[in-house]
Design a protein around this motif. Structure first.
Motif, PDB file in Angstrom:
ATOM      1  N   ALA A   1     -24.941 -24.868  39.113  1.00 37.61           N
ATOM      2  CA  ALA A   1     -24.674 -24.094  40.098  1.00 37.61           C
ATOM      3  C   ALA A   1     -23.539 -23.577  40.622  1.00 37.61           C
ATOM      4  O   ALA A   1     -23.307 -22.224  40.703  1.00 37.61           O
ATOM      5  CB  ALA A   1     -25.535 -24.392  42.093  1.00 37.61           C
ATOM      6  N   GLY A   2     -22.726 -24.130  40.801  1.00 35.49           N
ATOM      7  CA  GLY A   2     -21.046 -23.475  40.877  1.00 35.49           C
ATOM      8  C   GLY A   2     -20.841 -22.819  39.506  1.00 35.49           C
ATOM      9  O   GLY A   2     -20.041 -21.342  39.628  1.00 35.49           O
ATOM     10  N   LEU A   3     -20.912 -23.210  38.370  1.00 37.72           N
ATOM     11  CA  LEU A   3     -21.112 -22.396  37.250  1.00 37.72           C
ATOM     12  C   LEU A   3     -20.988 -21.874  37.343  1.00 37.72           C
ATOM     13  O   LEU A   3     -20.308 -20.459  36.520  1.00 37.72           O
ATOM     14  CB  LEU A   3     -20.487 -23.765  35.951  1.00 37.72           C
ATOM     15  N   GLY A   4     -22.090 -21.333  37.507  1.00 42.80           N
ATOM     16  CA  GLY A   4     -23.427 -20.001  37.054  1.00 42.80           C
ATOM     17  C   GLY A   4     -22.405 -18.895  38.194  1.00 42.80           C
ATOM     18  O   GLY A   4     -22.525 -17.641  38.440  1.00 42.80           O
ATOM     19  N   THR A   5     -22.120 -19.634  39.436  1.00 44.78           N
ATOM     20  CA  THR A   5     -21.529 -18.196  40.407  1.00 44.78           C
ATOM     21  C   THR A   5     -19.797 -17.943  40.031  1.00 44.78           C
ATOM     22  O   THR A   5     -20.094 -16.799  40.090  1.00 44.78           O
ATOM     23  CB  THR A   5     -21.001 -19.307  42.300  1.00 44.78           C
ATOM     24  N   ILE A   6     -19.586 -18.980  39.389  1.00 43.91           N
ATOM     25  CA  ILE A   6     -18.073 -18.186  39.097  1.00 43.91           C
ATOM     26  C   ILE A   6     -18.487 -17.490  37.631  1.00 43.91           C
ATOM     27  O   ILE A   6     -18.119 -16.576  38.050  1.00 43.91           O
ATOM     28  CB  ILE A   6     -17.930 -19.664  38.531  1.00 43.91           C
ATOM     29  N   ILE A   7     -18.966 -17.603  37.305  1.00 44.52           N
ATOM     30  CA  ILE A   7     -19.707 -16.653  35.387  1.00 44.52           C
ATOM     31  C   ILE A   7     -19.919 -15.155  36.165  1.00 44.52           C
ATOM     32  O   ILE A   7     -19.952 -14.195  36.103  1.00 44.52           O
ATOM     33  CB  ILE A   7     -20.033 -17.394  34.594  1.00 44.52           C
ATOM     34  N   PHE A   8     -20.768 -14.929  37.097  1.00 47.47           N
ATOM     35  CA  PHE A   8     -21.668 -14.262  37.688  1.00 47.47           C
ATOM     36  C   PHE A   8     -20.941 -13.388  38.367  1.00 47.47           C
ATOM     37  O   PHE A   8     -20.921 -12.259  38.697  1.00 47.47           O
ATOM     38  CB  PHE A   8     -23.234 -14.455  37.620  1.00 47.47           C
ATOM     39  N   SER A   9     -19.821 -14.341  39.220  1.00 44.51           N
ATOM     40  CA  SER A   9     -18.385 -13.326  39.904  1.00 44.51           C
ATOM     41  C   SER A   9     -18.285 -12.814  39.126  1.00 44.51           C
ATOM     42  O   SER A   9     -17.763 -11.311  39.006  1.00 44.51           O
ATOM     43  CB  SER A   9     -17.806 -14.172  40.666  1.00 44.51           C
ATOM     44  N   LEU A  10     -17.366 -13.660  37.762  1.00 44.91           N
ATOM     45  CA  LEU A  10     -16.530 -12.828  36.885  1.00 44.91           C
ATOM     46  C   LEU A  10     -17.233 -11.004  36.149  1.00 44.91           C
ATOM     47  O   LEU A  10     -16.746 -10.385  35.656  1.00 44.91           O
ATOM     48  CB  LEU A  10     -16.439 -13.114  35.445  1.00 44.91           C
ATOM     49  N   TYR A  11     -18.686 -11.451  35.869  1.00 49.44           N
ATOM     50  CA  TYR A  11     -19.043 -10.441  35.320  1.00 49.44           C
ATOM     51  C   TYR A  11     -19.527  -9.503  36.403  1.00 49.44           C
ATOM     52  O   TYR A  11     -19.493  -8.429  35.597  1.00 49.44           O
ATOM     53  CB  TYR A  11     -20.924 -11.034  35.049  1.00 49.44           C
ATOM     54  N   LEU A  12     -19.943  -9.682  37.477  1.00 44.50           N
ATOM     55  CA  LEU A  12     -19.721  -8.261  38.377  1.00 44.50           C
ATOM     56  C   LEU A  12     -17.927  -7.227  38.487  1.00 44.50           C
ATOM     57  O   LEU A  12     -18.315  -6.296  38.450  1.00 44.50           O
ATOM     58  CB  LEU A  12     -20.126  -8.977  40.116  1.00 44.50           C
TER      59      LEU A  12
ATOM     60  N   ALA B   1     -25.284   1.172  33.545  1.00 38.86           N
ATOM     61  CA  ALA B   1     -24.973   0.165  34.692  1.00 38.86           C
ATOM     62  C   ALA B   1     -25.305  -0.381  35.823  1.00 38.86           C
ATOM     63  O   ALA B   1     -24.868  -1.527  36.242  1.00 38.86           O
ATOM     64  CB  ALA B   1     -23.419   1.674  35.149  1.00 38.86           C
ATOM     65  N   ALA B   2     -26.259   0.379  36.672  1.00 36.49           N
ATOM     66  CA  ALA B   2     -26.730   0.354  37.683  1.00 36.49           C
ATOM     67  C   ALA B   2     -27.330  -1.056  36.996  1.00 36.49           C
ATOM     68  O   ALA B   2     -28.030  -2.237  38.133  1.00 36.49           O
ATOM     69  CB  ALA B   2     -27.941   0.894  38.269  1.00 36.49           C
ATOM     70  N   LEU B   3     -28.125  -1.479  36.196  1.00 39.90           N
ATOM     71  CA  LEU B   3     -28.771  -2.710  35.370  1.00 39.90           C
ATOM     72  C   LEU B   3     -28.308  -3.795  36.189  1.00 39.90           C
ATOM     73  O   LEU B   3     -28.869  -4.957  36.239  1.00 39.90           O
ATOM     74  CB  LEU B   3     -29.809  -1.857  34.564  1.00 39.90           C
ATOM     75  N   ASN B   4     -27.453  -3.269  34.905  1.00 33.59           N
ATOM     76  CA  ASN B   4     -26.032  -4.875  34.915  1.00 33.59           C
ATOM     77  C   ASN B   4     -25.741  -5.260  36.125  1.00 33.59           C
ATOM     78  O   ASN B   4     -25.656  -6.399  36.411  1.00 33.59           O
ATOM     79  CB  ASN B   4     -24.173  -3.795  34.408  1.00 33.59           C
ATOM     80  N   ILE B   5     -24.958  -4.620  37.297  1.00 31.21           N
ATOM     81  CA  ILE B   5     -24.484  -4.249  37.860  1.00 31.21           C
ATOM     82  C   ILE B   5     -25.657  -5.752  39.002  1.00 31.21           C
ATOM     83  O   ILE B   5     -25.120  -6.892  40.216  1.00 31.21           O
ATOM     84  CB  ILE B   5     -24.079  -4.299  39.212  1.00 31.21           C
ATOM     85  N   TYR B   6     -26.710  -4.796  39.068  1.00 36.69           N
ATOM     86  CA  TYR B   6     -28.024  -5.286  39.700  1.00 36.69           C
ATOM     87  C   TYR B   6     -28.989  -6.671  39.516  1.00 36.69           C
ATOM     88  O   TYR B   6     -28.365  -7.834  40.126  1.00 36.69           O
ATOM     89  CB  TYR B   6     -29.279  -4.625  39.502  1.00 36.69           C
ATOM     90  N   LEU B   7     -28.455  -7.394  38.062  1.00 32.96           N
ATOM     91  CA  LEU B   7     -28.665  -8.247  37.279  1.00 32.96           C
ATOM     92  C   LEU B   7     -27.501  -9.347  37.826  1.00 32.96           C
ATOM     93  O   LEU B   7     -27.727 -10.312  37.956  1.00 32.96           O
ATOM     94  CB  LEU B   7     -28.845  -8.412  35.760  1.00 32.96           C
ATOM     95  N   ASP B   8     -26.228  -8.614  37.919  1.00 33.32           N
ATOM     96  CA  ASP B   8     -25.125  -9.424  38.013  1.00 33.32           C
ATOM     97  C   ASP B   8     -25.323 -10.152  39.254  1.00 33.32           C
ATOM     98  O   ASP B   8     -25.490 -11.393  39.761  1.00 33.32           O
ATOM     99  CB  ASP B   8     -23.913  -8.665  38.248  1.00 33.32           C
ATOM    100  N   ILE B   9     -25.557  -9.828  40.422  1.00 33.03           N
ATOM    101  CA  ILE B   9     -25.889  -9.952  41.866  1.00 33.03           C
ATOM    102  C   ILE B   9     -26.828 -10.788  42.151  1.00 33.03           C
ATOM    103  O   ILE B   9     -27.353 -11.622  43.280  1.00 33.03           O
ATOM    104  CB  ILE B   9     -25.957  -8.109  43.042  1.00 33.03           C
ATOM    105  N   ILE B  10     -27.719 -10.897  41.445  1.00 36.01           N
ATOM    106  CA  ILE B  10     -28.765 -11.250  41.383  1.00 36.01           C
ATOM    107  C   ILE B  10     -29.128 -12.580  41.156  1.00 36.01           C
ATOM    108  O   ILE B  10     -29.144 -13.676  41.664  1.00 36.01           O
ATOM    109  CB  ILE B  10     -30.230 -10.719  40.886  1.00 36.01           C
ATOM    110  N   ASN B  11     -28.579 -12.774  39.605  1.00 40.61           N
ATOM    111  CA  ASN B  11     -27.987 -14.000  39.522  1.00 40.61           C
ATOM    112  C   ASN B  11     -27.326 -14.630  40.738  1.00 40.61           C
ATOM    113  O   ASN B  11     -27.517 -16.151  40.324  1.00 40.61           O
ATOM    114  CB  ASN B  11     -27.586 -13.705  37.500  1.00 40.61           C
ATOM    115  N   LEU B  12     -26.224 -13.880  40.967  1.00 43.70           N
ATOM    116  CA  LEU B  12     -25.115 -14.520  41.852  1.00 43.70           C
ATOM    117  C   LEU B  12     -25.983 -14.960  43.156  1.00 43.70           C
ATOM    118  O   LEU B  12     -25.526 -16.135  43.542  1.00 43.70           O
ATOM    119  CB  LEU B  12     -23.905 -13.416  42.327  1.00 43.70           C
ATOM    120  N   PHE B  13     -27.258 -14.584  43.330  1.00 36.32           N
ATOM    121  CA  PHE B  13     -28.288 -15.133  44.803  1.00 36.32           C
ATOM    122  C   PHE B  13     -28.854 -16.500  44.594  1.00 36.32           C
ATOM    123  O   PHE B  13     -29.178 -16.529  44.746  1.00 36.32           O
ATOM    124  CB  PHE B  13     -28.840 -13.358  45.716  1.00 36.32           C
ATOM    125  N   LEU B  14     -29.764 -16.252  42.925  1.00 32.07           N
ATOM    126  CA  LEU B  14     -30.077 -16.968  42.735  1.00 32.07           C
ATOM    127  C   LEU B  14     -29.109 -18.340  42.723  1.00 32.07           C
ATOM    128  O   LEU B  14     -29.430 -19.448  43.360  1.00 32.07           O
ATOM    129  CB  LEU B  14     -30.138 -16.951  41.513  1.00 32.07           C
TER     130      LEU B  14
END
Length: 301
Positions: free
Chosen positions: A242-253, A278-291
Protein backbone atom coordinates in the motif's frame (compact mmCIF):
# COMPACT_ATOMS: atom_id res chain seq x y z
CA UNK A 1 34.82 38.26 -58.96
CA UNK A 2 31.04 38.03 -59.46
CA UNK A 3 28.52 36.71 -56.91
CA UNK A 4 25.31 35.23 -58.26
CA UNK A 5 22.36 33.69 -56.43
CA UNK A 6 21.15 30.40 -57.87
CA UNK A 7 21.58 27.47 -55.45
CA UNK A 8 20.96 27.34 -51.69
CA UNK A 9 23.89 26.95 -49.32
CA UNK A 10 23.46 25.81 -45.75
CA UNK A 11 25.49 28.24 -43.61
CA UNK A 12 25.05 26.06 -40.53
CA UNK A 13 26.99 23.19 -42.14
CA UNK A 14 30.10 25.27 -42.79
CA UNK A 15 29.93 25.18 -46.64
CA UNK A 16 30.24 28.97 -46.85
CA UNK A 17 33.67 28.87 -45.20
CA UNK A 18 35.07 26.86 -48.11
CA UNK A 19 33.62 29.36 -50.60
CA UNK A 20 35.04 32.32 -48.73
CA UNK A 21 38.52 30.79 -48.66
CA UNK A 22 38.30 29.95 -52.36
CA UNK A 23 37.13 33.47 -53.22
CA UNK A 24 39.92 35.00 -51.15
CA UNK A 25 42.57 32.85 -52.87
CA UNK A 26 41.25 33.84 -56.31
CA UNK A 27 41.27 37.51 -55.33
CA UNK A 28 44.89 37.27 -54.25
CA UNK A 29 45.86 35.60 -57.52
CA UNK A 30 44.13 38.31 -59.55
CA UNK A 31 45.85 41.09 -57.62
CA UNK A 32 49.23 39.41 -57.98
CA UNK A 33 48.67 39.06 -61.71
CA UNK A 34 47.79 42.71 -62.07
CA UNK A 35 50.99 43.83 -60.32
CA UNK A 36 53.10 42.60 -63.23
CA UNK A 37 51.16 44.59 -65.87
CA UNK A 38 52.61 48.08 -66.43
CA UNK A 39 51.15 49.00 -69.81
CA UNK A 40 48.04 51.21 -69.67
CA UNK A 41 46.65 49.59 -72.80
CA UNK A 42 46.55 46.13 -71.23
CA UNK A 43 43.01 46.43 -69.79
CA UNK A 44 41.68 47.35 -73.27
CA UNK A 45 43.21 44.21 -74.73
CA UNK A 46 41.78 42.19 -71.95
CA UNK A 47 38.27 43.42 -72.71
CA UNK A 48 38.52 42.13 -76.23
CA UNK A 49 40.01 38.78 -75.25
CA UNK A 50 37.29 36.08 -74.97
CA UNK A 51 39.55 33.90 -72.84
CA UNK A 52 39.66 36.57 -70.15
CA UNK A 53 35.84 36.62 -70.04
CA UNK A 54 35.81 32.88 -69.56
CA UNK A 55 38.35 33.26 -66.77
CA UNK A 56 36.24 35.91 -65.11
CA UNK A 57 33.20 33.70 -65.54
CA UNK A 58 35.06 30.79 -63.96
CA UNK A 59 35.93 32.95 -60.97
CA UNK A 60 32.25 33.72 -60.23
CA UNK A 61 30.64 31.93 -57.28
CA UNK A 62 27.02 31.30 -56.40
CA UNK A 63 25.64 32.15 -52.96
CA UNK A 64 22.01 32.10 -51.90
CA UNK A 65 20.76 33.33 -48.56
CA UNK A 66 17.52 31.57 -47.70
CA UNK A 67 14.92 33.02 -45.30
CA UNK A 68 13.59 29.62 -44.35
CA UNK A 69 12.88 29.01 -40.69
CA UNK A 70 15.20 26.94 -38.57
CA UNK A 71 14.03 23.53 -37.22
CA UNK A 72 13.33 25.02 -33.79
CA UNK A 73 11.21 27.76 -35.31
CA UNK A 74 9.27 25.27 -37.40
CA UNK A 75 8.63 23.14 -34.32
CA UNK A 76 7.33 26.14 -32.44
CA UNK A 77 5.04 27.05 -35.31
CA UNK A 78 3.80 23.46 -35.60
CA UNK A 79 3.06 23.21 -31.88
CA UNK A 80 -0.52 24.37 -31.29
CA UNK A 81 0.23 24.95 -27.61
CA UNK A 82 2.61 27.79 -28.52
CA UNK A 83 -0.47 30.00 -28.14
CA UNK A 84 -1.11 30.53 -24.42
CA UNK A 85 -4.86 30.91 -24.95
CA UNK A 86 -5.06 27.42 -26.48
CA UNK A 87 -3.16 25.91 -23.56
CA UNK A 88 -5.33 27.79 -21.04
CA UNK A 89 -8.55 26.61 -22.67
CA UNK A 90 -7.22 23.04 -22.71
CA UNK A 91 -6.37 23.10 -18.98
CA UNK A 92 -9.76 24.56 -18.05
CA UNK A 93 -11.57 21.92 -20.08
CA UNK A 94 -9.55 19.10 -18.49
CA UNK A 95 -10.23 20.33 -14.94
CA UNK A 96 -13.96 20.73 -15.66
CA UNK A 97 -14.19 17.18 -17.00
CA UNK A 98 -12.15 15.86 -14.08
CA UNK A 99 -14.36 17.67 -11.55
CA UNK A 100 -17.50 16.18 -13.13
CA UNK A 101 -15.96 12.70 -13.00
CA UNK A 102 -15.06 13.03 -9.32
CA UNK A 103 -18.54 14.33 -8.42
CA UNK A 104 -20.26 11.42 -10.20
CA UNK A 105 -17.87 8.91 -8.62
CA UNK A 106 -18.40 10.36 -5.14
CA UNK A 107 -22.18 10.23 -5.55
CA UNK A 108 -22.11 6.56 -6.57
CA UNK A 109 -19.78 5.59 -3.74
CA UNK A 110 -22.03 7.43 -1.26
CA UNK A 111 -24.94 5.19 -2.29
CA UNK A 112 -22.94 2.09 -1.42
CA UNK A 113 -21.82 3.58 1.88
CA UNK A 114 -25.07 4.93 3.31
CA UNK A 115 -27.67 2.69 1.67
CA UNK A 116 -27.60 -0.31 3.96
CA UNK A 117 -29.80 -2.47 1.74
CA UNK A 118 -27.47 -1.99 -1.24
CA UNK A 119 -24.41 -2.57 0.94
CA UNK A 120 -25.73 -5.87 2.28
CA UNK A 121 -26.82 -6.96 -1.22
CA UNK A 122 -23.32 -6.39 -2.65
CA UNK A 123 -21.78 -8.34 0.24
CA UNK A 124 -24.05 -11.30 -0.51
CA UNK A 125 -23.62 -11.19 -4.31
CA UNK A 126 -19.94 -11.28 -5.21
CA UNK A 127 -20.80 -11.77 -8.91
CA UNK A 128 -21.73 -8.07 -9.11
CA UNK A 129 -18.09 -7.01 -8.93
CA UNK A 130 -16.89 -9.69 -11.35
CA UNK A 131 -19.60 -8.72 -13.84
CA UNK A 132 -18.49 -5.06 -13.89
CA UNK A 133 -14.78 -5.79 -14.38
CA UNK A 134 -14.92 -6.98 -18.04
CA UNK A 135 -17.00 -3.99 -19.15
CA UNK A 136 -14.69 -1.66 -17.22
CA UNK A 137 -11.55 -2.94 -18.92
CA UNK A 138 -13.17 -2.95 -22.39
CA UNK A 139 -14.12 0.73 -22.13
CA UNK A 140 -10.67 1.56 -20.69
CA UNK A 141 -8.90 -0.16 -23.60
CA UNK A 142 -11.10 1.63 -26.14
CA UNK A 143 -10.34 5.02 -24.58
CA UNK A 144 -6.62 4.28 -24.31
CA UNK A 145 -6.05 2.75 -27.74
CA UNK A 146 -8.60 4.34 -30.10
CA UNK A 147 -7.16 7.82 -30.55
CA UNK A 148 -9.60 8.91 -33.25
CA UNK A 149 -12.64 7.78 -31.27
CA UNK A 150 -11.70 9.66 -28.10
CA UNK A 151 -11.34 12.86 -30.17
CA UNK A 152 -14.81 12.62 -31.67
CA UNK A 153 -17.67 14.45 -30.00
CA UNK A 154 -19.98 13.17 -28.51
CA UNK A 155 -18.52 9.64 -28.64
CA UNK A 156 -15.62 10.62 -26.37
CA UNK A 157 -17.95 12.09 -23.74
CA UNK A 158 -20.24 9.06 -23.86
CA UNK A 159 -17.34 6.63 -23.40
CA UNK A 160 -15.82 8.71 -20.63
CA UNK A 161 -19.17 8.97 -18.85
CA UNK A 162 -19.69 5.20 -19.12
CA UNK A 163 -16.18 4.59 -17.81
CA UNK A 164 -16.77 6.95 -14.87
CA UNK A 165 -20.01 5.15 -13.91
CA UNK A 166 -18.30 1.75 -14.09
CA UNK A 167 -15.39 3.03 -12.01
CA UNK A 168 -17.84 4.42 -9.43
CA UNK A 169 -19.61 1.06 -9.21
CA UNK A 170 -16.29 -0.74 -8.69
CA UNK A 171 -15.27 1.71 -5.97
CA UNK A 172 -18.66 1.31 -4.34
CA UNK A 173 -18.25 -2.47 -4.36
CA UNK A 174 -14.83 -2.08 -2.73
CA UNK A 175 -16.01 0.46 -0.15
CA UNK A 176 -18.60 -1.93 1.33
CA UNK A 177 -15.72 -3.86 2.92
CA UNK A 178 -14.69 -0.75 4.91
CA UNK A 179 -16.40 1.40 7.46
CA UNK A 180 -17.93 4.68 6.34
CA UNK A 181 -15.51 6.53 8.61
CA UNK A 182 -12.49 4.91 6.95
CA UNK A 183 -13.75 5.78 3.49
CA UNK A 184 -14.38 9.40 4.49
CA UNK A 185 -10.90 9.69 6.01
CA UNK A 186 -9.38 8.22 2.84
CA UNK A 187 -11.42 10.66 0.72
CA UNK A 188 -10.23 13.64 2.76
CA UNK A 189 -6.61 12.47 2.69
CA UNK A 190 -6.77 11.91 -1.08
CA UNK A 191 -8.21 15.39 -1.62
CA UNK A 192 -5.44 17.01 0.45
CA UNK A 193 -2.67 14.99 -1.23
CA UNK A 194 -4.08 15.67 -4.71
CA UNK A 195 -4.30 19.41 -4.09
CA UNK A 196 -0.79 19.55 -2.64
CA UNK A 197 0.75 17.50 -5.47
CA UNK A 198 -1.06 19.55 -8.13
CA UNK A 199 0.27 22.81 -6.69
CA UNK A 200 3.73 21.24 -6.44
CA UNK A 201 3.61 20.12 -10.09
CA UNK A 202 2.62 23.61 -11.20
CA UNK A 203 5.34 25.40 -9.23
CA UNK A 204 8.36 23.09 -9.21
CA UNK A 205 11.26 23.42 -11.65
CA UNK A 206 11.82 19.65 -11.61
CA UNK A 207 10.71 17.88 -14.75
CA UNK A 208 8.83 14.70 -13.74
CA UNK A 209 7.85 13.92 -17.33
CA UNK A 210 11.29 12.40 -17.82
CA UNK A 211 10.37 9.69 -15.26
CA UNK A 212 7.78 8.13 -17.53
CA UNK A 213 9.81 5.01 -18.33
CA UNK A 214 10.95 4.46 -14.75
CA UNK A 215 7.39 4.82 -13.40
CA UNK A 216 6.12 2.30 -15.94
CA UNK A 217 8.68 -0.24 -14.72
CA UNK A 218 7.74 0.44 -11.08
CA UNK A 219 4.06 0.03 -11.93
CA UNK A 220 4.76 -3.32 -13.57
CA UNK A 221 6.69 -4.45 -10.48
CA UNK A 222 3.81 -3.28 -8.28
CA UNK A 223 1.34 -5.35 -10.30
CA UNK A 224 3.48 -8.48 -9.94
CA UNK A 225 3.82 -7.73 -6.22
CA UNK A 226 0.02 -7.46 -5.88
CA UNK A 227 -0.51 -10.79 -7.64
CA UNK A 228 1.90 -12.48 -5.23
CA UNK A 229 0.03 -11.02 -2.26
CA UNK A 230 -3.08 -12.93 -3.34
CA UNK A 231 -1.32 -16.06 -2.14
CA UNK A 232 0.70 -14.58 0.75
CA UNK A 233 -1.05 -13.45 3.92
CA UNK A 234 1.31 -11.03 5.61
CA UNK A 235 0.37 -7.78 7.33
CA UNK A 236 3.73 -6.11 6.74
CA UNK A 237 3.90 -7.12 3.08
CA UNK A 238 0.42 -5.69 2.51
CA UNK A 239 1.41 -2.51 4.34
CA UNK A 240 4.54 -2.18 2.17
CA UNK A 241 2.44 -2.77 -0.95
CA UNK A 242 0.00 0.00 0.00
CA UNK A 243 2.86 2.39 0.77
CA UNK A 244 4.63 1.73 -2.54
CA UNK A 245 1.38 2.15 -4.45
CA UNK A 246 0.74 5.49 -2.78
CA UNK A 247 4.21 6.76 -3.71
CA UNK A 248 4.08 5.53 -7.31
CA UNK A 249 0.68 7.04 -8.08
CA UNK A 250 1.64 10.28 -6.36
CA UNK A 251 4.53 10.54 -8.83
CA UNK A 252 2.19 9.62 -11.67
CA UNK A 253 -0.16 12.41 -10.64
CA UNK A 254 2.64 14.99 -10.69
CA UNK A 255 3.85 13.74 -14.07
CA UNK A 256 0.39 13.80 -15.67
CA UNK A 257 -0.30 17.31 -14.37
CA UNK A 258 2.98 18.51 -15.88
CA UNK A 259 2.10 16.80 -19.17
CA UNK A 260 -1.18 18.69 -19.19
CA UNK A 261 0.37 22.03 -18.27
CA UNK A 262 3.26 21.64 -20.73
CA UNK A 263 5.59 24.63 -21.08
CA UNK A 264 9.19 23.95 -20.13
CA UNK A 265 8.76 20.20 -19.66
CA UNK A 266 10.46 17.87 -22.13
CA UNK A 267 7.60 15.52 -22.96
CA UNK A 268 4.67 17.95 -23.07
CA UNK A 269 3.46 16.73 -26.45
CA UNK A 270 -0.30 16.35 -25.87
CA UNK A 271 -2.66 17.46 -28.60
CA UNK A 272 -5.33 20.09 -27.83
CA UNK A 273 -7.98 17.52 -28.79
CA UNK A 274 -6.68 15.06 -26.18
CA UNK A 275 -8.55 16.67 -23.28
CA UNK A 276 -10.46 13.42 -22.61
CA UNK A 277 -7.23 11.43 -22.50
CA UNK A 278 -5.59 13.95 -20.15
CA UNK A 279 -8.61 13.96 -17.82
CA UNK A 280 -8.69 10.15 -17.87
CA UNK A 281 -5.03 9.88 -16.83
CA UNK A 282 -5.38 12.28 -13.90
CA UNK A 283 -8.67 10.68 -12.85
CA UNK A 284 -7.09 7.21 -12.74
CA UNK A 285 -4.16 8.57 -10.73
CA UNK A 286 -6.53 10.04 -8.14
CA UNK A 287 -8.66 6.87 -7.94
CA UNK A 288 -5.64 4.60 -7.49
CA UNK A 289 -4.21 6.99 -4.93
CA UNK A 290 -7.52 6.82 -3.04
CA UNK A 291 -7.52 3.01 -3.10
CA UNK A 292 -3.99 2.73 -1.69
CA UNK A 293 -4.65 5.36 0.98
CA UNK A 294 -7.86 3.52 1.92
CA UNK A 295 -5.86 0.31 2.22
CA UNK A 296 -3.30 2.07 4.43
CA UNK A 297 -6.04 3.37 6.73
CA UNK A 298 -7.72 -0.03 6.87
CA UNK A 299 -4.44 -1.73 7.78
CA UNK A 300 -3.69 0.94 10.34
CA UNK A 301 -6.94 0.27 12.16
Amino acid sequence: MDLEVSEPIDFSSGDHQHLVRKAADSNVQIKSGQSYTTSPSEPQKTRGNPHSKMKERADSYVVQISDETTPNDSNNLANPFSDSSVRRAFIIKVFLILSAQLVVTGAIVSLFLFWKGLKSWVLKNAWFTYAILPAFFVVLIVLACCGKLRRQVPANYILLGLFTVLQGLLLGAVSVFYNAEEVLWATAATAVVTLALTLFALQTKWDFTMLNGMLFVLLFVLIIYGILLLFIRSYWLHLLYAGLGTIIFSLYLVMDVQLMVGGRHHHSDLDPEEYVFAALNIYLDIINLFLFILQLIGLGR
